[in-house]
Scaffold this motif. Structure first.
Motif, PDB file in Angstrom:
ATOM      1  N   THR A  34      -1.574   3.063  -5.230  1.00 29.13           N
ATOM      2  CA  THR A  34      -0.191   2.702  -5.862  1.00 29.13           C
ATOM      3  C   THR A  34       0.725   1.890  -5.053  1.00 29.13           C
ATOM      4  O   THR A  34       0.812   1.922  -3.729  1.00 29.13           O
ATOM      5  N   CYS A  35       1.374   1.009  -5.682  1.00 29.15           N
ATOM      6  CA  CYS A  35       2.524   0.079  -5.171  1.00 29.15           C
ATOM      7  C   CYS A  35       3.859   0.439  -6.062  1.00 29.15           C
ATOM      8  O   CYS A  35       3.824   0.640  -7.187  1.00 29.15           O
ATOM      9  N   ASP A  42       4.492   0.240  -0.556  1.00 21.26           N
ATOM     10  CA  ASP A  42       3.273  -0.452  -1.067  1.00 21.26           C
ATOM     11  C   ASP A  42       2.094  -0.031  -0.343  1.00 21.26           C
ATOM     12  O   ASP A  42       1.561  -0.513   0.369  1.00 21.26           O
ATOM     13  N   HIS A  79       2.772 -10.252  -3.165  1.00 30.62           N
ATOM     14  CA  HIS A  79       2.405  -9.682  -4.666  1.00 30.62           C
ATOM     15  C   HIS A  79       2.472 -10.835  -5.609  1.00 30.62           C
ATOM     16  O   HIS A  79       1.360 -10.797  -6.607  1.00 30.62           O
ATOM     17  N   PHE A 136      -3.235  -7.855 -10.907  1.00 31.72           N
ATOM     18  CA  PHE A 136      -2.653  -6.807 -11.343  1.00 31.72           C
ATOM     19  C   PHE A 136      -2.872  -6.639 -12.759  1.00 31.72           C
ATOM     20  O   PHE A 136      -2.971  -5.553 -13.457  1.00 31.72           O
ATOM     21  N   VAL A 171       1.341  -0.187 -10.282  1.00 33.46           N
ATOM     22  CA  VAL A 171       2.284  -0.644  -9.839  1.00 33.46           C
ATOM     23  C   VAL A 171       3.745  -0.135 -10.675  1.00 33.46           C
ATOM     24  O   VAL A 171       3.832  -0.270 -12.229  1.00 33.46           O
ATOM     25  N   ARG A 217       7.999   0.500 -10.585  1.00 30.84           N
ATOM     26  CA  ARG A 217       9.200  -0.059 -10.131  1.00 30.84           C
ATOM     27  C   ARG A 217      10.748   0.975 -10.111  1.00 30.84           C
ATOM     28  O   ARG A 217      10.897   1.813 -11.337  1.00 30.84           O
TER      29      ARG A 217
END
Length: 415
Positions: A294-295, A308, A327, A334, A341, A343
């Protein structure tokens, strides 16, 4: 002798309840106090002090091998001072009064966690970075002190010395969370509280050093085995013996020395469910790296790039300040694989939402590089990926018991 599944589950429950009883309030409380009350003042104040030329010049001249590592100095200094001062206080109180009051134990746990979780976060982050890079400090420091957080102060945070240099680097990174990893979880449903109890037990074996020692022994990594065994001797024999000799108190040993290990066992189990919580296979049946690690971008609680986890596994040497540019170079990948990913949330929040099965909440934070999916489609995709397994729990445990896991990995790591 194989421990029955029911016993493992029960121990996972006990360890989890222990976390709720002793640690949930300090962890959640110190996090909320900082986030909702003090961050407005604390973050600018920290940035002001952290950018003082005198401070950074001192760190560059006397502490770190490279100037860029000065980024770590202020948080390391603050965390080390916090834990040493509080440990000194509880030791003094124990020697003077013969026991520790509950309010002082609670205060110790709060300072151990730190505002916003910064003390425990920095202790783990720096032990992690020290384990990856033994050249982070100048030569005099390496000779006189060594890895401060991994092998010295780390024992107060439940870390067996040399655990990162050995298990983390030579098992977790060699296998990238795959079969044989002491953090392996793809035999479990990462959205199941029941499965999580079994995982807490597995992480307990990792935290004690036991499962990593077995792995190194069975795969022929004698040098790693010897180093970690030295760390286990320090953690389980020398340090507690010294504490008992000094304080003559088993309760002091339990609350000040053993409890942090129990806390970190639960906490790392929870975080790792988030770090490697999703799974997807390519046409050849191989796990897709941008999905299984996971990021998080733009997270409020990131600690020097720890959010990250994808880049940490597959571009380990990239410095935390360079992650945004890295990235950009991977956006096409991605997009192709619908990478994991997210946020604007912390890894702790992500892990809690995942374990609670709140995929709609996770979908709100998911970064859709395809710009074509609805929130409902994202939530459905995340749910499938979180529940997907390589094998069942019983199948994996049987492979560990018969040694086939170690035989399969021996050729990959044999010296």
């Amino acid at each position: 002798m194989m421990v029955p599944r029911g016993v493992r589950y029960l121990l996972g429950v006990v360890l989890s309840l222990n976390f709720v009883f002793y640690w949930a309030v300090p962890v959640a409380g110190m996090g909320m106090i900082y986030k909702y009350a003090l961050s407005v003042v604390g973050r600018p104040l920290f940035n002001f002090i952290d950018t003082r030329p005198t401070l950074r010049e001192f760190a560059a001249k006397y502490i770190y091998e490279k100037e860029k590592y000065n980024d770590f100095f202020l948080m390391s200094l603050w965390s080390a001072a916090s834990i040493l001062s509080m440990f000194g206080l509880v030791t003094y109180w124990q020697l003077k009064h013969g026991s520790l009051p509950w309010w002082l134990i609670f205060a110790y746990y709060c300072m151990w966690v730190g505002l916003g979780g910064r003390s425990m976060g920095t202790a783990y982050t720096m032990a992690h970075k020290e384990g990856h890079n033994i050249m982070i400090y100048q030569k005099w420091w390496r000779r006189a002190i060594g890895n401060l957080f991994e092998n010295r102060l780390g024992v107060l945070y439940g870390n067996v010395p040399y655990n990162f240099q050995t298990s983390h680097v030579h098992i977790h990174h060699k296998l990238d969370g795959g079969v044989g990893d002491t953090f392996y979880q793809w035999d479990l449903d990462r959205s199941s509280l029941s499965d999580f109890m079994l995982y807490v037990y597995r992480i307990m074996l990792h935290m004690t050093g036991y499962s990593s020692l077995v792995y190194f022994r069975e795969t022929g990594r004698q040098r790693m085995y010897d180093k970690l065994r030295t760390g286990c001797m320090q953690y389980w024999l020398y340090v507690p013996a010294a504490m008992l000799l000094l304080t003559k108190s088993f309760s002091f040993l339990f609350f000040i020395y053993i409890q942090p290990l129990i806390c970190m066992t639960f906490f790392l189990a929870l975080l790792n469910f988030g770090f490697h919580g999703f799974m997807e296979f390519d046409a050849q049946g191989k796990s897709i790296s941008v999905v299984d690690s996971t990021c998080i971008i733009d997270g409020e609680d990131d600690s020097f790039g720890e959010d990250d986890h994808y880049m940490h596994h597959y571009a380990t040497t990239v410095y935390h300040r360079d992650l945004p540019e890295e990235h950009k170079a991977r956006i096409a990948e991605f997009k192709e694989h619908k990478a994991s990913v997210f946020r604007g949330l912390s890894i702790l929040e992500l892990s809690i939402f995942l374990l609670a099965g709140d995929f709609k909440k996770l979908a709100e934070h998911y970064v859709d590089y395809t710009e074509s999916m609805t929130k409902e489609q994202i939530a459905a995709m995340l749910e499938v990926r979180a529940k997907r397994k390589q094998m069942t729990y019983d199948e994996y445990e049987a492979k560990l018991a018969d040694g086939s896991v170690y035989k399969a990995n021996a050729l990959k790591v044999a010296e």
